[in-house]
Design a protein around this motif. Structure first.
Motif, mmCIF file in Angstrom:
data_model
loop_
_atom_site.group_PDB
_atom_site.id
_atom_site.type_symbol
_atom_site.label_atom_id
_atom_site.label_comp_id
_atom_site.label_asym_id
_atom_site.label_seq_id
_atom_site.Cartn_x
_atom_site.Cartn_y
_atom_site.Cartn_z
ATOM 1 N N SER A 186 25.691 35.979 45.066
ATOM 2 C CA SER A 186 26.796 36.721 45.671
ATOM 3 C C SER A 186 28.023 36.665 44.761
ATOM 4 C CB SER A 186 27.138 36.134 47.042
ATOM 5 O OG SER A 186 27.843 34.907 46.884
ATOM 6 N N ASP A 187 29.082 37.326 45.186
ATOM 7 C CA ASP A 187 30.338 37.281 44.432
ATOM 8 C C ASP A 187 31.159 36.028 44.742
ATOM 9 O OD1 ASP A 187 29.938 39.655 43.054
ATOM 10 O OD2 ASP A 187 30.925 40.885 44.570
ATOM 11 N N THR A 188 30.646 35.142 45.572
ATOM 12 C CA THR A 188 31.382 33.920 45.914
ATOM 13 C C THR A 188 31.541 33.030 44.683
ATOM 14 O OG1 THR A 188 30.462 33.966 48.149
ATOM 15 C CG2 THR A 188 31.421 31.885 47.398
ATOM 16 N N PRO A 189 32.764 32.668 44.317
ATOM 17 C CA PRO A 189 32.944 31.798 43.144
ATOM 18 C C PRO A 189 32.189 30.486 43.319
ATOM 19 C CG PRO A 189 35.050 32.749 43.816
ATOM 20 C CD PRO A 189 34.056 33.086 44.889
ATOM 21 N N GLY A 190 31.538 30.043 42.242
ATOM 22 C CA GLY A 190 30.853 28.758 42.252
ATOM 23 C C GLY A 190 29.446 28.786 42.792
ATOM 24 N N GLU A 191 28.944 29.951 43.213
ATOM 25 C CA GLU A 191 27.573 29.972 43.743
ATOM 26 C C GLU A 191 26.560 29.690 42.636
ATOM 27 O OE1 GLU A 191 24.366 32.790 46.050
ATOM 28 O OE2 GLU A 191 26.482 33.281 46.212
ATOM 29 N N ALA A 192 26.804 30.211 41.435
ATOM 30 C CA ALA A 192 25.975 29.826 40.291
ATOM 31 C C ALA A 192 26.355 28.409 39.897
ATOM 32 C CB ALA A 192 26.195 30.776 39.127
ATOM 33 N N ILE A 193 25.364 27.589 39.614
ATOM 34 C CA ILE A 193 25.611 26.155 39.409
ATOM 35 C C ILE A 193 26.572 25.877 38.258
ATOM 36 C CG2 ILE A 193 23.570 25.823 37.947
ATOM 37 C CD1 ILE A 193 23.188 23.088 39.373
ATOM 38 N N TRP A 194 26.622 26.772 37.271
ATOM 39 C CA TRP A 194 27.494 26.556 36.102
ATOM 40 C C TRP A 194 28.851 27.243 36.243
ATOM 41 C CZ3 TRP A 194 22.609 28.881 35.688
ATOM 42 C CH2 TRP A 194 22.618 30.282 35.809
ATOM 43 N N ASP A 195 29.089 27.920 37.380
ATOM 44 C CA ASP A 195 30.308 28.714 37.542
ATOM 45 C C ASP A 195 31.476 27.838 37.975
ATOM 46 O OD1 ASP A 195 31.915 30.991 37.609
ATOM 47 O OD2 ASP A 195 31.449 31.381 39.729
ATOM 48 N N SER A 196 31.816 26.876 37.125
ATOM 49 C CA SER A 196 32.883 25.927 37.441
ATOM 50 C C SER A 196 34.255 26.563 37.247
ATOM 51 C CB SER A 196 32.771 24.696 36.547
ATOM 52 O OG SER A 196 31.567 24.015 36.777
ATOM 53 N N ASP A 197 35.237 26.005 37.924
ATOM 54 C CA ASP A 197 36.617 26.442 37.749
ATOM 55 C C ASP A 197 37.024 26.267 36.292
ATOM 56 O OD1 ASP A 197 39.238 27.026 39.455
ATOM 57 O OD2 ASP A 197 39.755 25.662 37.816
ATOM 58 N N PRO A 198 37.804 27.207 35.735
ATOM 59 C CA PRO A 198 38.219 27.067 34.341
ATOM 60 C C PRO A 198 38.917 25.750 34.016
ATOM 61 C CG PRO A 198 38.637 29.302 35.078
ATOM 62 C CD PRO A 198 38.199 28.525 36.288
ATOM 63 N N SER A 199 39.526 25.109 34.996
ATOM 64 C CA SER A 199 40.202 23.834 34.723
ATOM 65 C C SER A 199 39.226 22.787 34.200
ATOM 66 C CB SER A 199 40.896 23.312 35.977
ATOM 67 O OG SER A 199 39.959 23.069 37.014
#
Length: 239
Positions: free
Chosen positions: A19-32
């Motif tokens: 989905s378009d939900t941020p972080g649903e992909a395991i590597w989709d970490s916050d840029p911080s």
């Protein structure tokens, strides 16, 4: 030369089920946790008036941050569906996104002709690529840099395999986000520790700086420990 149909379909399938939900992909970490500290390592070597190309951009989370630090940011990914995610997420139009097969030398060269010399950001692409494609991926980095560009490349080390095995060995099997990676036939941590720097050098790249890091994931072990995968980073220039 192009990537295999199996590999392409694996990525299209993964992103189609994301989905378009941020972080649903395991590597989709916050840029911080990712592109912010990575950029601080790259900036002492890079000309920020040049564009930056985010190779394997996925849904564009890191590309949008890179657009705040460089004159222009272009995110590219093998998956058409990933690029659709990235464009939807970038409602402000901060970055540009396009589909690109890094193994397709003509397509990479065409991008290079459009951008001129460019900086490159590549996080965890070589280790996921099929073995026969890894030299071409490293070559794409060299092609895009030209004479003035600089690259930041981070790749998992073999130590990350033990972390993944521990994550997969829980009583309920792998956590949900990691299970999705396996279910789509994606194989993390496939490259050896010496393979990555050897590939980079063979592509005509010079290692200007390097060090140890961890790729922070958006999933946790059953005991609540965040999954951080051991990795190595490199700042690179053309020889």
């Amino acid at each position: 030369m192009d990537v295999s149909q199996r590999y392409r379909e694996a990525w299209e399938g993964f992103w189609a089920k994301t989905s378009d939900t941020p972080g649903e992909a395991i590597w989709d970490s916050d840029p911080s946790f990712t592109s912010v500290p990575d950029t601080e390592l790259l900036l002492p070597y890079a000309d920020t008036t040049l564009p930056v190309v985010d190779l394997g951009c996925g849904n564009g989370t890191q590309t949008r941050y890179l657009a705040t630090r460089f004159a222009r940011a272009i995110g590219v990914d093998l998956s058409y569906v990933a690029i659709e995610h990235a464009r939807r997420a970038d409602s402000a139009g901060a970055a540009e996104f396009e589909q690109l097969d890094l193994v397709d030398h003509d397509a990479v060269r065409a991008l290079r002709e459009r951008t001129g010399d460019a900086n490159v950001y590549m996080r965890a692409v070589i280790h996921q690529s099929e073995p026969q494609d890894r030299p071409a991926v490293a070559g794409a980095v060299a092609e895009l840099l030209g004479e003035r560009g600089r690259a930041f490349v981070a790749e998992l080390t073999t130590a990350s395999r033990a972390v993944l095995q521990r994550a997969a060995a829980g009583p309920d099997g792998p956590p949900a986000k990691l299970r999705r990676v396996f279910d789509h036939g994606l194989k993390p941590a496939g490259a050896g520790d010496e393979e990555v720097p050897d590939l980079l050098r063979a592509a005509g790249l010079r290692i200007m700086a390097d060090g140890d890091t961890a790729l922070v994931q958006t999933e946790r072990l059953p005991d609540g420990t965040r999954i951080d995968l051991p990795a190595r980073w490199y700042v690179l220039a053309r020889e």
